[in-house]
Design an enzyme around this catalytic site. Sequence first.
Site, PDB file in Angstrom:
ATOM      1  NE  ARG A  38      -4.050  -1.518   1.893  1.00 35.68           N
ATOM      2  CZ  ARG A  38      -5.060  -2.079   2.889  1.00 35.68           C
ATOM      3  NH1 ARG A  38      -4.797  -2.038   3.879  1.00 35.68           N
ATOM      4  NH2 ARG A  38      -6.213  -2.647   2.299  1.00 35.68           N
ATOM      5  CE  LYS A 237     -22.053 -14.564   7.402  1.00 30.43           C
ATOM      6  NZ  LYS A 237     -22.385 -13.243   8.095  1.00 30.43           N
ATOM      7  N   GLY A 394      -8.680  -8.114  -0.461  1.00 25.85           N
ATOM      8  CA  GLY A 394      -9.134  -9.102   0.540  1.00 25.85           C
ATOM      9  C   GLY A 394      -8.383 -10.535   0.250  1.00 25.85           C
ATOM     10  N   GLY A 417     -13.414  -4.204   1.113  1.00 21.95           N
ATOM     11  CA  GLY A 417     -14.737  -3.513   0.899  1.00 21.95           C
ATOM     12  C   GLY A 417     -15.152  -2.724  -0.324  1.00 21.95           C
TER      13      GLY A 417
HETATM   14  P1  AMP Z   1     -15.748 -13.708   2.871  1.00 18.71           P
HETATM   15  O1  AMP Z   1     -15.270 -12.906   4.260  1.00 18.71           O
HETATM   16  O2  AMP Z   1     -17.160 -13.420   2.633  1.00 18.71           O
HETATM   17  O3  AMP Z   1     -14.945 -13.152   1.617  1.00 18.71           O
HETATM   18  O4  AMP Z   1     -15.530 -15.105   3.075  1.00 18.71           O
HETATM   19  C1  AMP Z   1     -14.216 -15.708   3.418  1.00 18.71           C
HETATM   20  C2  AMP Z   1     -14.052 -16.905   4.205  1.00 18.71           C
HETATM   21  O5  AMP Z   1     -15.002 -17.688   3.683  1.00 18.71           O
HETATM   22  C3  AMP Z   1     -12.876 -17.541   4.364  1.00 18.71           C
HETATM   23  O6  AMP Z   1     -12.535 -17.480   5.836  1.00 18.71           O
HETATM   24  C4  AMP Z   1     -13.127 -18.809   4.035  1.00 18.71           C
HETATM   25  O7  AMP Z   1     -12.742 -19.828   4.978  1.00 18.71           O
HETATM   26  C5  AMP Z   1     -14.628 -18.956   4.234  1.00 18.71           C
HETATM   27  N1  AMP Z   1     -15.317 -20.124   3.190  1.00 18.71           N
HETATM   28  C6  AMP Z   1     -15.175 -20.288   2.026  1.00 18.71           C
HETATM   29  N2  AMP Z   1     -15.809 -21.361   1.762  1.00 18.71           N
HETATM   30  C7  AMP Z   1     -16.396 -21.862   2.506  1.00 18.71           C
HETATM   31  C8  AMP Z   1     -17.232 -23.101   2.803  1.00 18.71           C
HETATM   32  N3  AMP Z   1     -17.703 -23.722   1.983  1.00 18.71           N
HETATM   33  N4  AMP Z   1     -17.591 -23.367   4.375  1.00 18.71           N
HETATM   34  C9  AMP Z   1     -17.449 -22.514   5.049  1.00 18.71           C
HETATM   35  N5  AMP Z   1     -16.599 -21.341   5.090  1.00 18.71           N
HETATM   36  C10 AMP Z   1     -16.000 -21.143   3.574  1.00 18.71           C
END
Ligand code: AMP
Length: 437
Positions: A38, A237, A394, A417
């Site tokens: 950065r 999610k 990220g 973000g």
């Molecule tokens: P996000 O913060 O929404 O970008 O999600 C990232 C997180 O999602 C990471 O820490 C991953 O370990 C988790 N993740 C990805 N795939 C899965 C899965 N199939 N089940 C549970 N967690 C997951």
Amino acid sequence: MTYNKKTIEDIAVAGKRVLVRCDFNVPVKDGVITSDKRIVEALPTIKYLKAQGAMVILCSHMGKPHNVLDAKLKLNKKELAKIAALPAEEQEAATAEALTKAAKDRKKLSLAIVADKLNELLGGGVVFATDTVGEDAKAKVAAMKPGDIVLLENTRFTAAEEKNDPDFSKELASLAEIFVNDAFGTAHRAHASTAGVVQHAGLPAVCGYLIQKEISVMGKALADPERPFVAILGGAKVSDKLNVISNLLGKVDTLIIGGGMAYTFLAAKGYKVGQSLLDTEKIDYCKEMMAKAEASGVQLLLPVDTTIAKSFPDPIDGPIDVEIVDSDKIPDDMQGLDIGPKTMELYANAAKAAKTVVWNGPMGVFENPTLAKGTIAVAKALAESDAVSIVGGGDSAAACEQLGFADRITHISTGGGASLEFLEGKELPGIACLQDK
Ligand code: AMP
């Protein structure tokens, strides 16, 4: 959202005091900066302004220091409540202890370490102010000559920063005549140093080279992409990505879903997903998105096979026994933790056939080497593709960098973000406040 904002080249800066909001929120471990990406990304703007004879006043946040202490070295509400809950005779000692700890934590988030790194990268000449808008900052700014650089202390050493407090914005703005925003990573937040200095103090404002690069590459991809345009979304999610899914569905030729959020889509198709992550409240939303994709001729790809295990790895990077099954054959007592090999091939081929690819979010629990294969396959496909490849910040950005693919990706965003909100089509207040061309 398409932006056509004035840049530092569109405004006369010679001999002017220019406040530059950078994103110096760098990772630090044991007093050492572990990635200076950065800081390096901010150099083109700093060098240009210096060469033009501006007086360059740099500011940034690092971490969340006001969570422990506010600007006047008072404990914040949460700490005070904890102490108030203690027996009366223990409160004095607890206060003293909390203040000492907070002062230590705060010191760890001083930008002095960034000043040292800037001096190393620029060959010296960067003066550090030990406060943000206090006496030291004012004196050091007053003593500046054209071409000088001063770095102010962490803007989040006061909670007024994130509250976009008008008085703090005005104090900060009073140090300068022009504002340059080059902090893409915080452009989605209306804070005193990102938008407040324009909103509350009316400083003429333009963007630096980094923000210009971010909005031109991502803006073009969204507004006028070379087709086929493929978006790959992953992460935990569905509920975190609702707006990005619906916005991209209106723009892409193919939308690829992986990661934890894929299982809610699979459930919407009527599959059993066992113990996999499932957002039951969002099943109808997924059905709606699948119908929207079909109606508008967008190809929506979901995992055809999946890597499953009995339970989530604990510790997250610990050994784990896995099996691979087709997506409609997940046993009731198992959970999907990564895409399977057939899906990896399907997604990699779609990425390679694209002319524009945007990727945000891991395909599985990539923190675990056994479950990182899907994420690695996607990163590799982007690196091998001739497409304009754009990776949101990220986790996906970190994966590309760690795997050594970064220089084969067209653009890796510096804002997780912020890039997600950009893909959602949301207005970013730190950019919206800048002057239009
Ligand atoms: P996000 O913060 O929404 O970008 O999600 C990232 C997180 O999602 C990471 O820490 C991953 O370990 C988790 N993740 C990805 N795939 C899965 C899965 N199939 N089940 C549970 N967690 C997951």
